[in-house]
Write a protein that holds these residues in place. Structure first.
Motif, PDB file in Angstrom:
ATOM      1  N   GLY A  84       0.810  -1.205   0.000  1.00 22.91           N
ATOM      2  CA  GLY A  84       0.000   0.000   0.000  1.00 22.91           C
ATOM      3  C   GLY A  84       0.847   1.260   0.000  1.00 22.91           C
ATOM      4  O   GLY A  84       0.610   2.200  -0.775  1.00 22.91           O
ATOM      5  N   VAL A  85       1.858   1.291   0.858  1.00 26.56           N
ATOM      6  CA  VAL A  85       2.722   2.467   0.954  1.00 26.56           C
ATOM      7  C   VAL A  85       3.531   2.662  -0.328  1.00 26.56           C
ATOM      8  O   VAL A  85       3.637   3.780  -0.854  1.00 26.56           O
ATOM      9  CB  VAL A  85       3.667   2.334   2.172  1.00 26.56           C
ATOM     10  N   LEU A  86       4.087   1.580  -0.856  1.00 27.87           N
ATOM     11  CA  LEU A  86       4.925   1.699  -2.056  1.00 27.87           C
ATOM     12  C   LEU A  86       4.097   2.032  -3.296  1.00 27.87           C
ATOM     13  O   LEU A  86       4.526   2.827  -4.145  1.00 27.87           O
ATOM     14  CB  LEU A  86       5.722   0.414  -2.276  1.00 27.87           C
ATOM     15  N   TYR A  87       2.915   1.425  -3.405  1.00 27.10           N
ATOM     16  CA  TYR A  87       2.022   1.796  -4.516  1.00 27.10           C
ATOM     17  C   TYR A  87       1.728   3.298  -4.476  1.00 27.10           C
ATOM     18  O   TYR A  87       1.726   3.981  -5.504  1.00 27.10           O
ATOM     19  CB  TYR A  87       0.703   1.033  -4.412  1.00 27.10           C
ATOM     20  N   ASP A  88       1.461   3.787  -3.269  1.00 25.26           N
ATOM     21  CA  ASP A  88       1.154   5.200  -3.109  1.00 25.26           C
ATOM     22  C   ASP A  88       2.347   6.066  -3.523  1.00 25.26           C
ATOM     23  O   ASP A  88       2.177   7.127  -4.127  1.00 25.26           O
ATOM     24  CB  ASP A  88       0.776   5.477  -1.651  1.00 25.26           C
ATOM     25  N   GLN A  89       3.549   5.593  -3.224  1.00 24.94           N
ATOM     26  CA  GLN A  89       4.754   6.341  -3.566  1.00 24.94           C
ATOM     27  C   GLN A  89       4.979   6.457  -5.067  1.00 24.94           C
ATOM     28  O   GLN A  89       5.564   7.434  -5.540  1.00 24.94           O
ATOM     29  CB  GLN A  89       5.985   5.673  -2.930  1.00 24.94           C
ATOM     30  N   VAL A  90       4.525   5.465  -5.808  1.00 31.80           N
ATOM     31  CA  VAL A  90       4.734   5.495  -7.267  1.00 31.80           C
ATOM     32  C   VAL A  90       3.440   5.837  -8.009  1.00 31.80           C
ATOM     33  O   VAL A  90       3.294   5.566  -9.199  1.00 31.80           O
ATOM     34  CB  VAL A  90       5.311   4.151  -7.773  1.00 31.80           C
ATOM     35  N   ASP A  91       2.491   6.430  -7.262  1.00 33.50           N
ATOM     36  CA  ASP A  91       1.247   6.941  -7.847  1.00 33.50           C
ATOM     37  C   ASP A  91       0.352   5.859  -8.450  1.00 33.50           C
ATOM     38  O   ASP A  91      -0.362   6.107  -9.428  1.00 33.50           O
ATOM     39  CB  ASP A  91       1.543   8.007  -8.906  1.00 33.50           C
ATOM     40  N   ARG A  92       0.394   4.688  -7.865  1.00 36.13           N
ATOM     41  CA  ARG A  92      -0.556   3.636  -8.268  1.00 36.13           C
ATOM     42  C   ARG A  92      -1.676   3.627  -7.229  1.00 36.13           C
ATOM     43  O   ARG A  92      -1.801   2.756  -6.376  1.00 36.13           O
ATOM     44  CB  ARG A  92       0.172   2.291  -8.363  1.00 36.13           C
ATOM     45  N   ASP A  93      -2.504   4.675  -7.300  1.00 37.96           N
ATOM     46  CA  ASP A  93      -3.443   4.988  -6.224  1.00 37.96           C
ATOM     47  C   ASP A  93      -4.487   3.903  -5.980  1.00 37.96           C
ATOM     48  O   ASP A  93      -4.787   3.562  -4.820  1.00 37.96           O
ATOM     49  CB  ASP A  93      -4.150   6.316  -6.524  1.00 37.96           C
ATOM     50  N   LYS A  94      -5.056   3.364  -7.036  1.00 35.28           N
ATOM     51  CA  LYS A  94      -6.102   2.362  -6.857  1.00 35.28           C
ATOM     52  C   LYS A  94      -5.552   1.093  -6.212  1.00 35.28           C
ATOM     53  O   LYS A  94      -6.195   0.488  -5.347  1.00 35.28           O
ATOM     54  CB  LYS A  94      -6.762   2.044  -8.200  1.00 35.28           C
ATOM     55  N   GLU A  95      -4.359   0.710  -6.638  1.00 39.24           N
ATOM     56  CA  GLU A  95      -3.741  -0.477  -6.046  1.00 39.24           C
ATOM     57  C   GLU A  95      -3.371  -0.227  -4.581  1.00 39.24           C
ATOM     58  O   GLU A  95      -3.493  -1.118  -3.733  1.00 39.24           O
ATOM     59  CB  GLU A  95      -2.491  -0.860  -6.846  1.00 39.24           C
ATOM     60  N   ALA A  96      -2.958   0.999  -4.276  1.00 38.68           N
ATOM     61  CA  ALA A  96      -2.651   1.354  -2.885  1.00 38.68           C
ATOM     62  C   ALA A  96      -3.903   1.252  -2.028  1.00 38.68           C
ATOM     63  O   ALA A  96      -3.872   0.691  -0.915  1.00 38.68           O
ATOM     64  CB  ALA A  96      -2.081   2.766  -2.818  1.00 38.68           C
ATOM     65  N   GLU A  97      -5.001   1.769  -2.544  1.00 40.51           N
ATOM     66  CA  GLU A  97      -6.263   1.724  -1.801  1.00 40.51           C
ATOM     67  C   GLU A  97      -6.699   0.287  -1.540  1.00 40.51           C
ATOM     68  O   GLU A  97      -7.139  -0.056  -0.436  1.00 40.51           O
ATOM     69  CB  GLU A  97      -7.337   2.482  -2.582  1.00 40.51           C
ATOM     70  N   ARG A  98      -6.546  -0.568  -2.552  1.00 42.39           N
ATOM     71  CA  ARG A  98      -6.946  -1.979  -2.368  1.00 42.39           C
ATOM     72  C   ARG A  98      -6.049  -2.676  -1.342  1.00 42.39           C
ATOM     73  O   ARG A  98      -6.520  -3.461  -0.519  1.00 42.39           O
ATOM     74  CB  ARG A  98      -6.894  -2.711  -3.710  1.00 42.39           C
ATOM     75  N   ALA A  99      -4.741  -2.368  -1.403  1.00 36.97           N
ATOM     76  CA  ALA A  99      -3.823  -2.998  -0.450  1.00 36.97           C
ATOM     77  C   ALA A  99      -4.131  -2.555   0.970  1.00 36.97           C
ATOM     78  O   ALA A  99      -4.139  -3.372   1.905  1.00 36.97           O
ATOM     79  CB  ALA A  99      -2.384  -2.653  -0.812  1.00 36.97           C
ATOM     80  N   PHE A 100      -4.400  -1.267   1.176  1.00 40.03           N
ATOM     81  CA  PHE A 100      -4.726  -0.772   2.512  1.00 40.03           C
ATOM     82  C   PHE A 100      -6.054  -1.349   3.002  1.00 40.03           C
ATOM     83  O   PHE A 100      -6.209  -1.685   4.184  1.00 40.03           O
ATOM     84  CB  PHE A 100      -4.778   0.751   2.518  1.00 40.03           C
ATOM     85  N   GLU A 101      -7.016  -1.469   2.102  1.00 37.14           N
ATOM     86  CA  GLU A 101      -8.308  -2.046   2.478  1.00 37.14           C
ATOM     87  C   GLU A 101      -8.134  -3.496   2.915  1.00 37.14           C
ATOM     88  O   GLU A 101      -8.710  -3.943   3.920  1.00 37.14           O
ATOM     89  CB  GLU A 101      -9.286  -1.961   1.303  1.00 37.14           C
ATOM     90  N   ARG A 102      -7.320  -4.240   2.183  1.00 38.70           N
ATOM     91  CA  ARG A 102      -7.069  -5.634   2.555  1.00 38.70           C
ATOM     92  C   ARG A 102      -6.339  -5.704   3.891  1.00 38.70           C
ATOM     93  O   ARG A 102      -6.626  -6.582   4.720  1.00 38.70           O
ATOM     94  CB  ARG A 102      -6.235  -6.315   1.462  1.00 38.70           C
ATOM     95  N   ALA A 103      -5.406  -4.782   4.110  1.00 37.59           N
ATOM     96  CA  ALA A 103      -4.679  -4.753   5.385  1.00 37.59           C
ATOM     97  C   ALA A 103      -5.630  -4.492   6.547  1.00 37.59           C
ATOM     98  O   ALA A 103      -5.509  -5.108   7.618  1.00 37.59           O
ATOM     99  CB  ALA A 103      -3.586  -3.683   5.345  1.00 37.59           C
TER     100      ALA A 103
END
Length: 325
Positions: free
Chosen positions: A200-219
């Motif tokens: 989630g954090v790394l996706y957010d860092q590289v502007d992959r916002d939707k994937e970051a949101e899904r990873a955080f939701e799963r977490a």
């Protein structure tokens, strides 16, 4: 020929001045402590040496011996003597006031020694955190290793290897490769909280916002509590030096659990990396008092003691000490 003779006295005077300044700087190196306001004069003497050497080099003068002495002085002032010089300026004139009177360029690094030391401290602390300096992370790793290695499966071994690879990529700043390794690890252990948070954090860092949101939701789904989720992400933000994000999550964790020793400890690390030493000391003391985990208690006391022993900077001397509860 006559013109050459006319220039000699002026050239000789410049070299003499340069050598005198180099000698004074060399004499000052062992006695920086207690120099007081003369520390600013030392900075100005460094300016004079810098300018004289530039002028003399333009005239074609051989300055190899002087350059050797200059490099030695620079190495000492940027190395083992840097903290002493920084304290003397900070505790008398103050770095901002000293700089404002001269308006030096960034190429004159000695006028920005306080900022350089602050960057070094932050980098050192980030490196320490990234290498597992936090006791809670170590304990979690040991606990996980204990469970995994009682009967290590090929999948468990693969997960550990991939996560280690990912951490190495993070340390090198190669976030894309780190993401690839964490994604491979997630395919082996899809319900691992740490993996989801890292992604989630790394996706957010590289502007992959939707994937970051899904990873955080799963977490959030697999985390046993909101506080555990927030603290897990705080730790990752700290490792990456993302202080604002780490502060946000640590404060939110404290809203849910005001006595969370881990949240207090993490917030103390944020304050230390920001240079807010009194606040860091106060938070480390509180973390030690609240900690039920002996390892965290010892580590918080160690950080508390190390900051006190390091000696107060200007910020620590002029800021009112927070009162312990």
């Amino acid at each position: 020929m006559a013109r050459a003779r006319e220039l000699r006295p002026r050239t000789r005077t410049q070299i003499d001045t340069l050598r005198d300044n180099l000698k004074e700087l060399e004499r000052s190196l062992p006695v920086l402590e207690g120099m007081g306001r003369r520390a600013v004069e030392l900075l100005k003497r460094l300016d004079a040496v810098h300018d004289d050497m530039a002028r003399l080099q333009e005239q074609g003068i051989d300055l190899r011996p002087e350059q050797t002495r200059w490099r030695f002085i620079e190495e000492r002032l940027r190395g083992d003597r840097a903290p002493a010089l920084a304290r003397e300026v900070a505790n008398t004139v103050g770095w901002e006031d000293a700089r404002s009177s001269v308006a030096p360029g960034r190429d004159r690094w000695w006028w920005y020694l306080d900022e350089e030391l602050a960057r070094r401290r932050r980098a050192k602390l980030r490196s320490w955190l990234l290498r597992g300096g936090i006791a809670v992370a170590i304990l979690a790793l040991l606990a996980g290793a204990y469970q995994l290695f009682l009967a290590p499966s090929p999948e468990a071994k693969q997960q550990i290897t991939l996560m280690q690879n990912a951490e190495q990529y993070v340390e090198k700043g190669d976030l894309d490769q780190a993401i690839t390794s964490y994604e491979e690890a997630r395919s082996v252990a899809p319900d691992d909280l740490e993996l989801q948070l890292w992604l989630g954090v790394l996706y957010d860092q590289v502007d992959r916002d939707k994937e970051a949101e899904r990873a955080f939701e799963r977490a959030r789904e697999i985390s046993s509590s909101k506080v555990k989720y927030l603290l897990g992400r705080t730790q990752i933000y700290l490792k990456l030096g993302m202080l604002k994000e780490a502060e946000r999550d640590a404060l939110e964790a404290l809203e849910s659990d005001p006595n969370s020793a881990q949240a207090l400890f993490f917030l103390g690390n944020v304050r230390e990396m920001e240079g807010k030493y009194w606040e860091a000391i106060f938070l480390f003391k509180r973390a030690a008092d609240e900690a039920e985990d002996p390892a965290l208690q010892v580590l918080a006391k160690m950080r508390y003691g190390m900051l006190l022993q390091a000696g107060p900077s200007m910020e620590m001397r002029t800021t009112t000490t927070p009162q312990a509860e």
